[in-house]
Every structure is written in C-alpha cells, then in structure tokens.
Write an enzyme that holds these catalytic residues in place. Structure first.
Site, PDB file in Angstrom:
ATOM      1  N   GLY B 420       0.807  -1.212   0.000  1.00  0.00           N
ATOM      2  CA  GLY B 420       0.000   0.000   0.000  1.00  0.00           C
ATOM      3  C   GLY B 420       0.840   1.263   0.000  1.00  0.00           C
ATOM      4  O   GLY B 420       0.480   2.265  -0.634  1.00  0.00           O
ATOM      5  N   THR B 441       6.077   3.189 -26.116  1.00  0.00           N
ATOM      6  CA  THR B 441       5.458   3.388 -27.431  1.00  0.00           C
ATOM      7  C   THR B 441       5.866   4.688 -28.117  1.00  0.00           C
ATOM      8  O   THR B 441       5.583   4.851 -29.291  1.00  0.00           O
ATOM      9  CB  THR B 441       3.913   3.312 -27.345  1.00  0.00           C
ATOM     10  OG1 THR B 441       3.424   4.182 -26.321  1.00  0.00           O
ATOM     11  CG2 THR B 441       3.460   1.906 -27.019  1.00  0.00           C
ATOM     12  N   GLU B 443       8.871   7.589 -29.394  1.00  0.00           N
ATOM     13  CA  GLU B 443      10.201   7.437 -30.003  1.00  0.00           C
ATOM     14  C   GLU B 443      10.335   6.061 -30.648  1.00  0.00           C
ATOM     15  O   GLU B 443      11.389   5.443 -30.603  1.00  0.00           O
ATOM     16  CB  GLU B 443      11.309   7.636 -28.967  1.00  0.00           C
ATOM     17  CG  GLU B 443      11.568   9.077 -28.603  1.00  0.00           C
ATOM     18  CD  GLU B 443      12.221   9.853 -29.748  1.00  0.00           C
ATOM     19  OE1 GLU B 443      11.741  10.951 -30.024  1.00  0.00           O
ATOM     20  OE2 GLU B 443      13.171   9.351 -30.374  1.00  0.00           O
TER      21      GLU B 443
END
Lengths: 664, 664
Positions: B420, B441, B443
């Site tokens: 936590g 995702t 470059e």
C-alpha cells in the site's frame, strides 16, 4: 487483408455469434441486477470526466453523492438482510459490484468500503443490536463508515496489529489506543473525510475469569465513532494519506487513537463477548482459530475485488480489440492500403490470449461467487461447513490474486497496443491503470493470498491449520500433512487416474488431441499435484534435516506460489470447461466458447511448457505443436473478436475513447 | 533472520563493496557530467512535490522555468557545437539526459523535446543558415520548439504522413497544409503552450526539373513558426491533447495547418534542396533511402529514451530494495520477531533478477551511447560508415525497446513489493509508473523497433534494405537475403564455432559450467542465430509457396520479435561480460559484478528455457540446475543488495519516500 482468417481445419465452420445470447450466458443468473447497474452507470457516465476535471476534494464529494444516489436504487444493498432495507441476496450483491467495475473505480472502491467492508463487518462480526443500530443507515449511505484494520506497520500480518483495546470494568468501556506510529491505522478508505463510524481492529486486553488479570485475547473489532457532524471527535487524530497513484475520489486516511473510550457494546460480539464485569468468553477456544474465523466472514471483500479486476480487464480488452479492428498502419498485404492491426499475427498474439483468459476468469469468478452465496446463505454447522468455508476462502484468495494480476497485465498490454492514443485520459487507460493498480496488494497481497491457497492444499483444509502461525504452519505441514499429500499425489497414482479419462494409456500426452478438454485438464491437474507433492517433499526434507522452519519456508516459497497458481489455473479451466458444456444446446456459442477455452488452456500450458518438459509431460515436437495451435486459434478467433468483446455488455458511455473507437 | 545468506560454494568469499568505486564504474567516462546533473536535481528537488500540488497549467510553467534554469548550467546543451554555446560532446549529452531520469520525468521529457528532438532536428537536418538562426536560442531555452512528426493517423508509419508541403515558385514559399483530421499533428510535446517554432514533417510536393510537374518527394522537415509573443499565428490551429496518464508538466498538443506559408529557407536542407525556381535535388537518389537517412540522424532520441527508462528503473529498484531491507512482516524464523522482507526467498526472486537486469542494461546502454558518440563525432563516409550507422540504429532501437519494457516491468514489480505504501504519491511510484508508461510506445513503438532490429539482422545491414517498404522487405528478404542468413547460421557451423570456445566438444551444453560466461554467451548466441535462421526459412517457405508477402510476414511476426529480442539480449550480455572484465583489477567489485552478470545470464536463459529445451540445448536436469543456481545467486546477492543500489548514486532528495525509507 488477405489474411488467414481461418486455417483449414476439417469440418470447421466459423460460428455466427448472437451477441445478446452470449451476453446472457456471461451475465448468468443475475442478468437483471447487472442491467440495473449498467443503467445506473450510463446515467452517471459524466463521473468519468469529473474524475479528470475536478479537484480532489470536489471529486470526493461528487463520488460520495453518487454512492448515495446509486444506493437509493437498491444496487449496493443487495447483500444485506431485507429487514434493514437490503436485498437479502449475496450473489446479487457480488454481481452488482462486479458490473460497477465497468465505470469509475473510485465509485467502485467507495462502494466496497461502505457496503462491503464497513457494512459487511457490522453484519458478519456484529449481532442484532449492532444490526439494529447501524445497518439501515449504512445501506442508504446516510451513515458513512470505514474499515480500520490495516496499520502502517502491519498490512499482511493482521494478527500483529498494534492498536490496543483494554477493558475498563469500572466504567464498562473499552479504551482504544495507538501506542506508536507503526500502529496508526493507514490507507483507510472513507477515513480522511467522510466516515462517521469506524470498525476498528485492535488487540483486546481483558481477563478470562472473574477478577483475573487482563491478558491479550488477540484482534477483535469495535464500532468507534470518528466524527460527529463532520467534526473529528476528541482523542482521535485523522490525517489524509495525501496524493495517491489513483482512486482520487476515495478519501484514504490515517487514524490515531489516544485512549479513546467506547462503551462495552461497541465490541462486535458474534464470536466473542466481554461481560460487564470484564470476563472474556468465546465459543471458539483457540485464539488463532477464532481470529481466522472472524476474518473468514469477510471473504466477500476478496470475491468482490477479484470480480472487479476481471471486469476492469474487460473494459481494457474491449477498447484495444475494437481499436485494433479499425486502426490501419503499414502497408503489408495490398499496398497502398495499410493493414488493420488485428490482422497482424503479433497483434492477435498480444490480445486474443488475454481475451480468452478474461473469459476463463469470468466463469471462474461466477463459480466462486456462487459458492460464496451458498456458504453464507445456507450456513452449515460442523466439520463439513468448516471445510466448505475454508475451501471458499482459498478459492476466493486464488481467484482474487489471478483476477487482479490479470487486470494489471491486460490493461498494460492493451494500453501499449493503443499507442499514444492509449496514453490520453479520454481513452480510459490512464484511470484503469492508476485505479486498479492497488487491487493486487489490497484486500490481501496477492503473494500472501497464494500462500494461503497453498496452505489449504497442503493441509487439505484441515481446521487445525488455522491454529497456526506461519512458523508453526511449516512445522505442522512437515510433520503431519506431508505424508498425506505425498500419498495423495504420488505420480504413478496420478497417472493411473488420468489414464482412465484419456486414451493412449501411459502415452496419453502423446496420443490425446491438443483440443481435447480432458487432455488439457489432465495436464493442468498433473502439474498441480506434482508441484504440490514436490513442495511437500521439500518441506519435509528441510525439517528432517533440522533446518529452521522459517529458512525452509523461505527456500520453498517460490514453489509455494507456483503450486498455488497451478491449482487456481486448474480451477479456472474447470470452470471454463463446465461453462462450455452448459451451452451445448447452442451450437454457435458452443464453438465460439470452445475456441476461447482451447486458447486459454493451450496458452496456459504454453506459458509453462518449460515445466511440462522438465517433468516429462511434453516433448519438443508436441510443445511446438501447442504453440502452432495457439497461433491457429488466434486466427480463428480474429473474425469473432468484436462480437466476443461486445458480449461483455459494457455500456457505450463507459467506453468513451473517441480517438480509439471513432470511425476508422 | 537465520537466513541462508551465502550457500557454501567452495572458495566463495562475500565481497566487500566500495560503493563509491562501484559508482565510478557505473558512471563511466562522464562522471563529472552525471555529478553536475545530480547537483541540479538535488537543488530543484521540490519539483517532485510541485508535480502533485500544482494545477496542470502552473506545473507546466514551473517545468518550463526549470528547463531554462538547468539549461543555463550547460547540462542540456552538451551535444551542440561549441560555437553556438553547446558542449560539443554528444556522449556527455546522453549521460546528462540519462541521469536526469532520476528526477521528475516531465522535466526530462521537456528537455528531450526541446534539445533532443527540436534542437537535434535543426542540427542534424538543417545546414549552417538554420544553425546560425536557431541554435543559440534553442540551447538557452530562450526559443522553445517542438517536433511535429506524429499525426493522428500515422505514428509508426512515418512515411505515410498526411501533412503536405507544396512549393509555390511564384512566391518562393512552401505551403503547409493539413488535409484532414487524420493528418493533424498529434501528441506533440511543447505544442500546446510553449513552442514558438516547430520542425514540421510533411510530404514535399515539388518538381524535379525546371518547369516540370510537381510530384511527391516524400517526407521532409521544415521550420515553421507557431506563435509570436505567445499568440498562435494565423492559419494555425492548436488544441491541447487534454489530460494524460502522466507527464503533466509537458504540454502535448495537436496542430492543424491551413495553407500556412513559410519561406523557401524553411526547408531543413541538409539532404535535399529546392531551388528558387522550384527544382528538387538530393544527394540521395532513392526516396526510401533518403527518408531513412534523414530519420537515422535522429537516432539519439532513441538512445536517450532507452537510457532514461533504465535509469527510471534504477529509482524503482532502489526504493523497493531499500524498503525490503527494513520492512518486517510475519514471524517465520525466530518468533516473535518478524522477518525482513528481503530475507524471504520469494522477495529475493522478485527483486534481485530485476536488479541484475538493470545493471546489464546499464552497461549495454553505455555501449550504444559510446557508439552513438563515435558515429556522430567521426563521420565515416562510404559503405563502412553506412553500415556503422545502420548497426547503431538497430542497437539503439533494440536497447530502447528492452530498456523501456524493463522500466515498465520493474516499476510495477517494485510498486507491488512495497504494498500500500507504494501506492502513495509521496513514495514516487505513482509518478514513475504514470510518466514512464509512454516510453514503450513513443520514439518508436517497441514492437516496431524490434522488427527494425530483425530487418537489420536478416539483411546484414545491407543498405538496400532501406529502399524497401514493409511489403517489399519481405520479398527482398525471402528472395535475396535468406540464403545468406541460412548459410551464416547453419546449426552445425554454429556449433562448430561454439565448440572452439567451450570444453566438452559437442557436449558443451552438458560439460560447461553454468557460471562460465563463455557457456552463457554461447547459449544466447545459439538462440539468436537459430531463431534467425528459422525465421529466414519460414519467410522463404511462405514466399516460395506463392503466399502474399504480407500474410507471410503476419504469420512469422512473433518469430521476428523473438529473434530480435534474442539478439539484443545477447548484446546486453556481451556488454555486461565486458564490463566485468574491465574491473579485473578490483577483486571485490569483480566478484560482485560477476554475481550480477551470472544472475542476469542465467535468469535470462531460465526465462526462455522452454525454447532451449525445444531446441536440444538444455535437458531437464540442467534446466532445473539453472533454476537452483538462480536461487543461489539471489541468496549470495542478498547481503550486497543495498550497496548495489546505492552505487547508482541517486540523490537522496530524489528518493523521497519517507514511508519506505524511514527507520525500520
């Protein structure tokens, strides 16, 4: 794309899916409840945007209002007794909660805290006086409560909580106290702003006979007022946990008690009582067992979170699949037109096994929800009831662990599969990712839960194991349970049993068809039992050698997790195979679910094929054949993918994502 | 805990790590640069809190100010020529950028956009006039720019961008235009608020001879003013991308051009020119090759992001390891004291292989950064230079893919390992997770990048492959390159080569010690070459059978990714083994790095042991022995873990995390 939509399998005809019929199969016995939630979600869809645009405090209030509004529709009170305004149907309550996970997850978690954790504790740990006093207002949301169990120093090891509750017979009160900062209550949902009441877990200190010296009786639960008219009461200090990764609409807080006095009636006394003069009694003698019995009544929280994780994964896979069916990129097949993402083999491999596993977990969740309903609706006394409860707890723990990890993994893969667009909040992944992240560690850390599953398997759910702490468990297992496990799972027996269901005698692994569910189940069962036996032997060897039990445990811990995972995956496949059988009368659905079930089974075996090879159940050629079959199944499922995600019945309003789902 | 700290290996002595000496090894040749960045990070540490407390607009301004402030220290301009106020050292620039990833990642990405993408494009694609006009103010941050390449419809397939730039000879201007919403520039950092200039990529339409008809010349880059004194210029529409998962301090926007006119000099004309009368010339005849040459000059962006991902992973593993060395939970070994998390076998298994891989990737990143520096500092003409550039691009692509996926995975595992507390923003995982998510995702999408790596391998970096689109590539590979690859990687040759370095003749897999780096490298090399040969054969078989190249490609795509991954992992191990050799004179460091290198190599083989078994390079017994060895290595590394993370030299101010790192 001139894609290989369906590999030429003799006799294979692509099924024509009736999406609504499939949705009915998925919705199961509580379709109406799920539809009520869908309607509520759609009419409050604006909350998805509010989560982005509102400041934290404003959004918290918005979520609170929403929770009260949907409570008025009956959606959140289904698990409570009718005499207090509830629906009297625990199964309906789980179905409603699961479906709520299609929407904003702060709302979901707030509902879970208020009705599941707080209300559930009052219901399960309290007696009539508590029910009369609190349930009606809890069900309407008029009184907000929180569930103050976890402390900074103790999350997983609840037995070692530091908060104390000493009984003072002179005033007939319990004195709740936080001895140090490690014992402050932490991460408590509803505590920072809204809760007027708390169910507080604390170490009870009281005598066990008239005039005796007070001693520790272990962790018990008390109803403690935190606020009156919005103001924190004297002796109580509450601090906001501050910004979190997600779930901004939930007001998590920390609570300190400075010798706070509550009346004797504050003890939730279903399993243990304290008399006016200060004598402790309980129907359960053994303190460990008493503790686990109390905790066991709260199992619905785990069932709920598991289901929520699986349904959050459905949202992600629906978005990514729909996008992949529209988005074009790179000319591969017929230039200059670019190809649709879902026609690429890699993209199918990335998404479709996750879709299959989502279906599998959905059906496994239905089983555990049903089991929960049965156990709590028809309480069976004695050893049988005890064992049923233990099995439920283990199944709930396992499904929660696999379901929430699946959510994390699926949401991540789907986000990446949507590229930059997946990174924008409007397209839902931001919230899905941030809000679900904590699912894997709250309501029981997943690794700790899988250890619980393994414990149950090693002890065959014998009630004695509840008497034991971690340390004692290892010794117990090594001394008592191991021989039974080894006997039960002895490999030649296992193979003999499996031979009965499969052709080919001892050569079943070679002979049986990959798409035969009996083969698939036999493989998963073999893995489970072999791992369990191996684990038992390792434990025994360590203890026999005189090693410290903790060291032995530490050494085998990865095997513990692997065995538990193997067990739960087998249960999941069982559930999926049963579900496929249940649609036998609907040929197209049967084919479609069969493809998904095969894909789940074979991609599960594929993922652990190293283990099967190491243990003589898979040769190189067959292992490669499984991978090829997974490829084939992906190609067969590709034209069905949109129907298969549509059948989840996620309201269009919940999908948002104009960039992902707009016209291609 | 009576833990098994070090399994009794004959002659093994636990090394005593000099943390500063190890940090010097990790820092490499640019220790001073890294220290400058560390100092800057520490003095601006408040930005980590600002990211939580400030509203989006305020935080964007804060980040902008900070970028300008650190620019003044020289930190961000190291890669630019000295005559414009830069440091003239590309390697230093990468080192600085990587180190910046220890801090707030909005600052990192803003720096990347301004100095790497925008400034880099001016430098690499422009000529002296552009350098004179823009570089000085870019380096100081006085002029902010953006890099407008990606469009809504095209992220990965840049060649198919929709924005057009038609030359108008009558006014000697280019007319930039966005024909439809799919062609709007999207996700552009610095665009929504700050950029005054943009480097815009558009399809150039111009004649190739005097008086000829204008035709498409492919994608070219132009410098286009977007704002003056903060106001968006006529003909340009800019929209904010809206809330994102993370990187709140970066102003991502969308840009539409409505027949926007820029002077002829706006064309960045290093590789292609347009005469006043409107005649196009280029030193590179082939349009595909020209395009890839232009893109190739921007490779430093990928090198930078890969390094940033690896360094973000270091922050996560440092937090989780330090916490695990202090946090106690459950009494396992010596009740009533609870055990330290890092003494649990499972916890070691979760964290230490990730730590080993972080080290491995660090050294691999050093190699690619050095290669980048060499290629750009000593530009070699002709085929040799060409091949060196292609190899660099492939290595950069591969390291970026593995480095950023490693970041995602490590941050996730470490968050979960902190329970936590890991969910609270103060403890850093929230920002790490949200901000780095897009690294996989942007470059270059990682899967697309690994396909680029495989392409290079299949064609042996022949320059011809640049002439080809995806479709053509498959045909080319099948027709021309496959025989070479098959010949080069023929298994018996491969085994003969490997026999030379290993004892045991053809039995090397059985005879060689698991901890022999030659064995480990031989295994990874065998996998790489075998996968590559298999891939080539599959491509050839498909094409020979007359299948559509796109379908063939789709079918083998997962093998493409696997082969590329195998290649890059082998490069990573090469780099790590070399790094271990470089510390031969320091026995304790040598032992410590050796343990990490063994753990990386064996856990990499373990993760893919199914493949090795399927291909006859690993028997069951040896496979299990590898898993046991991984366990042993984890136990040996456990007492060294704190020193190993401390050697990353992350400023204490960057770790924050009072809940995780405070006293146990």
């Amino acid at each position: 794309m001139a894609t290989e939509a369906a590999p030429e399998t003799p006799g294979y005809r692509q099924p024509d899916i009736d999406v609504l019929a499939l949705q009915r199969v998925l919705d199961g016995p509580y379709a109406e409840v799920r539809d009520l939630v869908r309607t509520n979600l759609a009419s409050h869809a604006a909350v998805l945007e509010d989560a982005e645009t509102m400041g934290r405090d404003e959004f918290r209030e918005r979520v609170r209002e929403l929770v009260v509004e949907i409570a008025a529709t009956g959606q959140t009170g289904m698990g409570f007794p009718a005499e207090y305004g509830g629906g009297g149907d625990l199964g309906a309550s789980i179905a409603a909660f699961e479906t709520l996970a299609y929407g904003d997850l702060s709302v979901l978690v707030k509902v879970g805290v208020q009705f599941g954790l707080f209300g559930g504790a009052i219901l399960q740990l309290g007696t009539k006086a508590h029910h009369d006093a609190y349930l009606r207002d809890t069900i309407t949301g008029t009184t907000m409560g929180c569930f103050a169990m976890t402390e900074t120093g103790h999350g997983s090891n609840v037995q070692r909580l530091g908060t104390t509750a000493a009984y003072d017979a002179t005033t007939q009160e319990f004195v709740l106290h936080t001895p140090d900062d490690q014992a402050r209550k932490d991460y408590i949902g509803n505590a920072a702003a809204h809760a007027e009441l708390a169910v507080v877990f604390a170490q009870l200190r009281v005598a066990t006979e008239e005039g005796g010296t007070p001693t520790d009786q272990g962790v018990h639960a008390f109803v403690v007022p935190l606020r009156r008219e919005g103001k924190v009461l004297p002796g109580i200090r509450i601090e906001d946990c501050g910004p979190k990764m997600g779930l901004d609409g939930v007001d998590n807080g920390r609570i300190w008690f400075d010798h706070v006095r509550v009346p004797r009636e504050a003890l939730l006394d279903r399993f243990a009582q304290v008399s006016a003069s200060g004598v402790y009694t309980s129907s359960i003698d053994n303190p460990n067992r008493r503790f686990f019995t109390m905790l066991g009544t709260l199992v619905q929280g785990r069932v709920s979170v598991g289901g929520a994780g699986i349904n959050a994964a459905k949202v992600a896979i629906t978005l990514a699949t729909t996008y992949a069916g529209r988005r074009r990129q790179f000319e591969a097949t017929a230039p200059p037109e670019e190809d649709v993402l879902l026609d690429y083999g890699l993209h199918q491999r990335r998404l479709l096994p996750l879709l299959a596993r989502t279906y599998a977990l959905h059906f496994a969740q239905q089983v555990v929800a049903e089991q929960l309903h049965d156990v709590f609706t028809n309480e069976v006394a004695g050893t049988d009831g005890e064992k049923a409860r233990r099995e439920l707890e283990a199944r709930a723990a396992g499904t929660k662990a696999l379901g929430t990890w699946h959510a994390t993994r699926t949401i991540q893969e789907c986000r990446e599969a949507c590229g930059g667009a997946g990174y924008l909040s409007a397209n839902r992944f931001a919230a899905l990712k941030a809000d679900t992240d904590v699912f894997t560690t709250f309501e029981g850390d997943n690794h700790v839960l899988l250890q619980l599953v393994a414990k149950g398997l090693l002890t065959d759910y014998a009630s004695e194991f509840e008497d034991l702490d971690q340390f004692g468990m290892v010794r117990f297992v090594a001394a008592t349970a191991v021989e039974t496990v080894i006997e039960r799972t002895r490999v030649h027996k296992l193979l003999t049993r499996l031979k009965d269901v499969l052709p080919g005698g001892d050569e079943w692994a070679q002979e049986a068809g990959l798409l035969d569910p009996n083969y698939q189940l036999a493989m998963l069962r073999f893995r489970e039992e072999h791992m369990l036996a191996g684990l038992a032997r390792r434990l025994k060897r360590g203890i026999d050698a005189g090693d410290n039990p903790g060291v032995v445990f530490s050494r085998v811990q990865a095997h513990v997790i692997a065995a538990a995972n193997a067990h739960v995956e087998r249960l999941v496949l069982d559930a999926f195979v049963d579900a496929c059988r249940s649609v036998a009368a609907e040929p197209d659905l049967k084919v479609a679910l069969g493809l998904l079930c095969d894909l789940f089974a074979l991609s599960t075996i594929e993922a652990d094929r190293a283990w099967f090879m190491e243990h003589g159940r898979l040769g190189s050629a067959r292992s490669k054949a499984i991978s090829r079959e997974v490829d084939d199944l992906c190609r067969k499922l590709r034209p069905l993918a949109q129907d298969l995600v549509d059948a989840f019945g996620i309201p269009a309003e919940m999908l948002r994502a104009p960039d992902l789902l707009g016209p291609a």
